[in-house]
Write an enzyme that holds these catalytic residues in place. Structure first.
Site, PDB file in Angstrom:
ATOM      1  N   ASP A  51       0.817  -1.209   0.000  1.00  0.00           N
ATOM      2  CA  ASP A  51       0.000   0.000   0.000  1.00  0.00           C
ATOM      3  C   ASP A  51       0.854   1.263   0.000  1.00  0.00           C
ATOM      4  OD1 ASP A  51      -2.403  -1.417   0.067  1.00  0.00           O
ATOM      5  OD2 ASP A  51      -2.406  -1.524   2.258  1.00  0.00           O
ATOM      6  N   TYR A 109       6.801 -10.090   6.620  1.00  0.00           N
ATOM      7  CA  TYR A 109       6.811  -8.652   6.861  1.00  0.00           C
ATOM      8  C   TYR A 109       7.465  -8.347   8.201  1.00  0.00           C
ATOM      9  CZ  TYR A 109       3.417  -7.785   3.090  1.00  0.00           C
ATOM     10  OH  TYR A 109       2.790  -7.686   1.873  1.00  0.00           O
TER      11      TYR A 109
END
Length: 264
Positions: A51, A109
């Site tokens: 994003d 992540y």
């Protein structure tokens, strides 16, 4: 031939990975640079779309070309034609059956919190900031309730387009390194905003507002409204993508590079 690349980028000044009309994206900058090197239009496919404001140290892409270039020409040539906040880390030729997204078996992540009374100046866009004390041990304890295959509806963005909320969480570790708290999460795949929503809930535990067992209750509730707030984008990094060994992709330090590779 098909080429795979490892990509690192600072997502601060981009509206996410994916190419979009009238806004700046990481994908568009990479494709423009590769098209210069190839002398033909290049379109890349990525392992995971990040994003706006989210960073990457372990993004993987592939593209097809009929141009014969040495691998160093792809790395050096692309880097010479891109903004300084995007870099190709490696390039390698791969089998025709390789796909950056569909061949991946897991994504990893790291979410980084600068836990200090004062906000940072130099790394302000590379870490999230929380001024109050956070108990990383309780955050780690809470995260263990998410391991395994679960319905992550409570940690899924309301506009998520994924067909299923079920994901397999492989590990979730929370560690402290001086003023940095690192949330390291690996799963087979992620629903939209999953890492940032989990992080927001873990922060509530770390602050002492909730007990670690609350995370288990959230998981069972299957309701996004009862979970913590979505953590800010700037602390999040896509750091690694797993593929079957037979593809022979290079293994690089996970990053981000201001942290040690092994955080245990």
């Amino acid at each position: 031939m098909k080429i795979a690349l490892g990509i690192e980028y600072n997502g601060t000044h981009y509206f996410g990975w994916q190419r979009q009309r009238d806004v700046k994206s990481v994908q568009e900058e990479l494709e423009k640079a590769l098209s210069v090197v190839a002398n033909h239009p290049v379109e890349v496919m990525c392992a995971g779309r990040t994003d706006a404001g989210v960073h990457g140290t372990g993004q993987v892409v592939h593209f097809e070309t009929n141009v014969d270039r040495k691998m160093v020409a792809w790395t050096m040539g692309a880097n010479a034609n891109m903004p300084k906040d995007i870099a190709v880390r490696w390039a390698t030729e791969v089998n025709e059956d390789f796909h950056a997204r569909f061949s991946a078996t897991a994504r990893r992540y790291r979410y980084i919190i600068f836990n200090h009374a004062l906000r940072p100046g130099i790394l302000n866009s590379g870490v999230s900031h929380y001024h109050g004390h956070l108990d990383e041990k309780k955050m780690h304890e809470a995260g263990q309730y998410l391991l395994g295959e679960n319905d992550f509806t409570s940690f899924r963005a309301t506009h998520c387009q994924s067909r299923s909320p079920w994901r397999n969480m492989i590990h979730l570790n929370v560690t402290r390194h001086g003023h940095y708290i690192v949330i390291d999460i690996k799963a087979n795949a992620f629903v939209h905003h999953m890492v940032r929503n989990i992080t927001g809930s873990l922060i509530a535990v770390g602050k002492g507002d909730q007990k670690p067992e609350w995370i288990q209750w959230l998981l069972e509730a299957k309701d996004r409204k009862v979970a913590g707030a979505t953590a800010k984008a700037e602390g999040l990094y896509l750091v690694d993508v797993d593929y079957p060994e037979h593809f022979g992709l290079p293994r690089e330090p996970i990053g981000p590079l201001f942290l040690p590779d092994n955080l245990n």
